[in-house]
Every structure is written in C-alpha cells, then in structure tokens.
Design a protein around this motif. Sequence first.
Motif, mmCIF file in Angstrom:
data_model
loop_
_atom_site.group_PDB
_atom_site.id
_atom_site.type_symbol
_atom_site.label_atom_id
_atom_site.label_comp_id
_atom_site.label_asym_id
_atom_site.label_seq_id
_atom_site.Cartn_x
_atom_site.Cartn_y
_atom_site.Cartn_z
ATOM 1 N N GLU A 213 0.811 -1.226 0.000
ATOM 2 C CA GLU A 213 0.000 0.000 0.000
ATOM 3 C C GLU A 213 0.839 1.268 0.000
ATOM 4 N N PRO A 215 3.155 2.509 -2.113
ATOM 5 C CA PRO A 215 3.226 3.319 -3.343
ATOM 6 C C PRO A 215 2.031 4.247 -3.532
ATOM 7 N N ASN A 216 0.814 3.769 -3.266
ATOM 8 C CA ASN A 216 -0.362 4.628 -3.429
ATOM 9 C C ASN A 216 -0.325 5.801 -2.454
ATOM 10 N N PHE A 217 0.096 5.522 -1.220
ATOM 11 C CA PHE A 217 0.172 6.619 -0.250
ATOM 12 C C PHE A 217 1.254 7.612 -0.664
ATOM 13 N N TYR A 218 2.404 7.098 -1.094
ATOM 14 C CA TYR A 218 3.492 7.985 -1.506
ATOM 15 C C TYR A 218 3.040 8.885 -2.652
ATOM 16 N N ALA A 219 2.286 8.315 -3.590
ATOM 17 C CA ALA A 219 1.806 9.098 -4.735
ATOM 18 C C ALA A 219 0.842 10.192 -4.299
ATOM 19 N N SER A 220 0.191 10.003 -3.143
ATOM 20 C CA SER A 220 -0.773 11.006 -2.668
ATOM 21 C C SER A 220 -0.087 12.222 -2.059
ATOM 22 N N GLU A 222 1.414 14.902 -2.860
ATOM 23 C CA GLU A 222 1.634 15.720 -4.047
ATOM 24 C C GLU A 222 2.020 17.164 -3.729
ATOM 25 N N GLN A 319 -5.833 11.981 6.919
ATOM 26 C CA GLN A 319 -6.179 11.071 5.829
ATOM 27 C C GLN A 319 -6.876 9.805 6.335
ATOM 28 N N THR A 384 7.879 4.328 -5.439
ATOM 29 C CA THR A 384 7.398 5.192 -6.519
ATOM 30 C C THR A 384 6.676 4.412 -7.612
ATOM 31 N N GLY A 385 6.518 3.091 -7.402
ATOM 32 C CA GLY A 385 5.756 2.287 -8.352
ATOM 33 C C GLY A 385 6.466 2.014 -9.647
#
Length: 395
Positions: A213, A215-220, A222, A319, A384-385
Amino acid sequence: MSALHKLSSAKVRTAPPGKYSDGGGLWLVKRADGGAQWVLRLTVHGRRREMGIGSLQAVTLKEARVAAEKWRAVVRDGKDPIKERDLQKRLAARGDHTLTSVAVEAFEARKAQLKGDGKAGRWFSPLELHVLPKIGKVPVEEVDQQDIKNTLAPIWHEKAETARKAMNRLNIVLGHAAAIGLNVDLQATTKAKALLGKTRHKPKNIPYMPWPEVPNFYASLEEYTPTQLALRLLILTVTRSYSIRFCHFDQIQGDVWTVPKANMKGQEGVATDFRVPLSREALSVIELAKPLARDGFLFPGERKGVISDAAMLSHLNRQKIEARPHGFRSSFKTWCDETTDIPEAIVETSLAHVVGNEVERSYRRTDFLERRRPLLARWADHVTGKNASEVIKIA
C-alpha cells in the motif's frame, strides 16, 4: 599540643604578610594583597588536614579560637572535621533537597546527553506529570518504596510505558542524590517494583502500512510542503522522524546523508554518526525541499525551528490512516523479508539497529554503506511504483 593563644589582637591587626601560629594548629595567613585567612591544621587518622575557619574580616581572633576548639574536639572523637562540617551543611540545607529540587538538578546534569538538551521535555515529563505533583515536596532522603508504589500505582497497569519511564527517571534522581552526598535508599525503586508486581499491560506494536500500500500513499503526497516532503524522505530513507525533522544542508554531501549521532535514537550502541545512502528519488525530494529551507533546515516549522514531531502524524490522521510515521520502517522491513533475499545484517543496519553482540560489533568495521545503496534504491523504485516486487539479492 603546642601552647595556645600566642597571638594578640594587636599582632593580628598589624602583622605584615606571612603565617602566624596561635597554637593548637590555628594559623593566621596574611597575604600581600591585604587579605587574611584563619586556617586550622589537624592530623586525622594519620593524615594532615587543613580547613579554613574564615577570613579575618569576618572572623575575629576570639571567634577563630572558639571554632578551632570545636573542631579539635571533633578530632578527639575520631571524626574528620571537614567531612563533619560538610555533613552539617547538608543537614542544614536539607529543606532544599526535596525530590523536586534534586530531580531538576539531575535533569540539568543530564541535558548534554539528551536530544536538543532535553528541550522537548520527554525526559522530565514523566516525573513532572505523574510523580512530582504527589511527592515532589518530600525530602529526597525520605522517599521510600512505599511512596513510589503509591505514586505510580494508578498508572502501573493502565499506562505501563509511562510508569516504566517514571520509575527509570526516579532511579536516576536517587542516584544523583547519592552522588551529591545525600543519604538515600538506592534500592527504593527496585523495592517499589516488587510491591507493584508485574504489569498486566501488553505492549502494542506501532501501526504500520503494509508494504504493497505504500506506493499509493506515496503518490498522494503531491504538495510541496515541509510536512509532505518530510514524509516522503522518511519513507525513502527509513530513518526516524527526529532525524528527518532536523535534516540540515550541512549533513548532505553528494548522495550521502550523514545523520549526527545526537540526532539518532538515544546514544546507547551508537558510537558514530550514521550514513544514509540517498537514492535518486530521495535526492529529488531534497531538491524540492531546498526552496522551503530556513536556517539550513530542510523542513522548517511554520513560524520557527523545524516541523513539530506531530506534523507528519497529523497528516496521516487527517487522511484517516491508522499507520504511524515510525511504522514505515516496519513496512520496509516486511518488504525486505517478503521480496528480497538480503542478509539480515544489511537490513538491520539500514534501519540503524545495533547488529550483533558487543564482541561482534567490536570487530565489525563497516556500516555496509555500499551494500545498502542498491537496497534503498530498489525500495525507492517500489515506493514510486517503478517496478513490481521481486526477489533480489545483494552480494
């Protein structure tokens, strides 16, 4: 004993610089600068001792003779007059040696060993909140196991970690009291633990985010704010939040971040500064943080200093994420265990954990920097996916 009362008031007043005996070990010492001091020379347990009686300006010849006879009598009783005088001073000042005053003194003595000189208050707060309001006014020499037991009983099971810290601080305070010559019971905390019994509290692991999970959090993350950029660097480097918060330009040379020993967790087992290899993604985060920096710190607070220790946690709470900033270290560790075949020593060193026993550490002369570099680069790719998880090996 030599003849007594050799000096006269006139001689004391008019004598030039020099040393003059009044007999019985009492001497007047006159200095060239005009000052003068009464000194008593005695032999105690076969040792020659000298003790000041006071200055001529403050103590007359008659008063000096009375004081000298008082201390000669102490010697005749087989006691050391200097130690006896020190004891009397301590007893006279006993009212100043409350648990609170000695606790503050102990804290001041330990400040240099604490992060930021203890300004965060974490060392002193267990005492300040749970101990001193109840028994702070008690003379430290009178504090016993029953006092400690009654004080900590309300939190012994409900707030076990806080109670443990309070007990630890109390033990340090009692040790400090003993060091300054007070008659305290150094076993009081051990006895109190026996009275309180084993805590029923079961420690809980710090909530963490499962590694898939992350990668999705890291992408958030922004926004280019100190808090979100600090979270990104924390995840990428798997360091502790304190080290991240106090990250400074001077600590970064090329692709290596050297965390000062003082910014590491505690100091036990940490003999030197800790080097962190920086991945390309970590370096890019640092570049994004540079325009926001203040006084050389990459993640400044809104008004002064650096971001608070609650800033990153507050973001997770907003969050509605249960994980804690420290939990990303567990995310990394689990990812290593489940998707890599990397030696445990390298993984643990990446987390700045002490690896091996004392003997093993004494022979190890490496921090595995170059072997940790590809590991953190691969972790950055996962975060970073950029790649699917797969088993990797590091030679």
